[in-house]
Scaffold this motif. Structure first.
Motif, PDB file in Angstrom:
ATOM      1  N   ARG A 167       0.222   4.663  -2.135  1.00 28.03           N
ATOM      2  CA  ARG A 167       0.036   5.958  -1.463  1.00 28.03           C
ATOM      3  C   ARG A 167       1.103   6.966  -1.868  1.00 28.03           C
ATOM      4  N   ILE A 183       0.822  -1.205   0.000  1.00 26.51           N
ATOM      5  CA  ILE A 183       0.000   0.000   0.000  1.00 26.51           C
ATOM      6  C   ILE A 183       0.859   1.259   0.000  1.00 26.51           C
ATOM      7  N   GLY A 203      -5.295  -3.673   1.243  1.00 28.01           N
ATOM      8  CA  GLY A 203      -4.879  -2.285   1.365  1.00 28.01           C
ATOM      9  C   GLY A 203      -4.521  -1.601   0.062  1.00 28.01           C
ATOM     10  N   ALA A 204      -3.547  -2.166  -0.680  1.00 24.14           N
ATOM     11  CA  ALA A 204      -3.082  -1.521  -1.902  1.00 24.14           C
ATOM     12  C   ALA A 204      -4.171  -1.505  -2.963  1.00 24.14           C
ATOM     13  N   ALA A 210      -6.595   1.229  -2.117  1.00 26.37           N
ATOM     14  CA  ALA A 210      -6.000   2.545  -2.339  1.00 26.37           C
ATOM     15  C   ALA A 210      -6.035   2.898  -3.823  1.00 26.37           C
TER      16      ALA A 210
END
Length: 327
Positions: free
Chosen positions: A109, A105, A139-140, A143
């Motif tokens: 970000r 992630i 998560g990634a 995102a």
């Protein structure tokens, strides 16, 4: 940057979208690994940025002159409006070796400062992810999804996927999908001959068969004498190796530490070799071949997952090939 050979329809579809003036903000390039998706994506990214920087100047198609500033900046890794997300090396001092298992992630970000400003050299920026399958989940992936849902102005996302079915449905739904197919034998031969000018005809033909439409996969087998492996399997498939001599010799040769790459190639090749033999069979002969194919696929998976004894695995694999002689 030269376009990869093959998949002209996909190339033309993207070119038409570029010419339409209403290019979708997110593209998902799908298809088997090694058929030219990433190479095309990089060529498309170069053209998108070069054309935006000098509208109406470049020739038609994807060509960008060698002396173009955009080309030089991308080659140097310093173009302010271009980013690539790939799996990074675990050890920064050994780039390309021991890659991380995923794109975390933090890498996704890290794009936010880029999106917080307007593009520097034109109204456009490009983000390429090779491959989006490698994004750390959830998560990634989440995102990235946020950026796809609220795309920054002027940003084009080029996402490479070998297994689109594994992606979040919401990522797939926000992308225009462009399918890349395996190459035919003629195109495969052209690519391999250009990449391996020293290889003889027999080795090129063996690599074409082993690559199964993927030049990238075939080139991974270069130098492993796939022609010799195919020759041994053809002999075993024809006569059944009743004395076990050929299977024993092959098993000993591929169990040596130095033979690890050939052993890995053998695990990949046997199922496809049996599948090729199945294509001309019918009735009981076909059933025997299909059962051998299922057995070879399962054994190849188990051999890697469980680190099975290499010599025993090769012997058993070759025994599945020998079943073709009884069909």
């Amino acid at each position: 940057m030269t376009l990869p050979i093959g998949n002209a329809d996909a190339h033309e579809a993207f070119l038409s979208a570029m010419a339409s003036g209403s290019l979708h903000h997110a593209w998902l390039f799908t298809g088997p690994q090694g058929v030219g998706k990433a190479s095309f994506a990089r060529a498309a990214a170069l053209r998108l940025l070069a054309e935006a920087a000098r509208p109406g100047v470049l020739p038609p198609g994807f060509d960008v002159p060698e002396d173009d500033r955009t080309r030089a900046l991308i080659a140097a890794g310093s173009h302010p409006d271009y980013r690539e997300l790939v799996r990074m090396a675990k050890d920064p001092d050994k780039p390309g070796q021991d890659l991380a298992r995923s794109i975390p992630i933090a890498q996704v970000r890290a794009l936010q400062p880029l999106f917080a400003t307007t593009p520097s050299m034109s109204p456009r920026r490009v983000v390429l992810i090779d491959s989006v399958d490698d994004l750390e989940r959830p998560g990634a992936s989440n995102a990235l999804l946020k950026n796809l849902e609220e795309p920054p102005a002027g940003t084009i996302f080029l996402l490479i996927s070998h297994s689109p079915g594994r992606l979040l449905p919401t990522i797939r739904s926000r992308c225009r999908r462009l399918r890349f197919n395996p190459l035919d034998d003629e195109a495969m031969t052209t690519v391999l001959q250009a990449a391996l000018p020293q290889a003889n005809g027999a080795e090129i033909a063996a690599l074409v068969r082993a690559g199964d439409g993927s030049p990238g996969r075939a080139l991974g087998y270069a130098g492993l004498d796939m022609a010799a492996l195919d020759s041994v399997m053809t002999t075993i498939a024809a006569n059944g190796d009743h004395s076990n001599a050929q299977r024993t010799k092959l098993a000993k040769a591929l169990s040596l530490k130095a033979a690890q790459p050939r052993y890995e190639a053998f695990l990949d090749r046997v199922p496809s070799f049996i599948a090729e033999a199945s294509a001309t069979r019918q009735g009981d002969s076909l059933k025997i071949a299909l059962d051998a194919y299922d057995g070879a696929r399962a054994l190849a998976i188990s051999a890697r997952a469980l680190s099975l004894d290499q010599q025993a695995t090769v012997y058993e694999m070759a025994g599945l090939v020998a079943r073709l002689a009884t069909a």
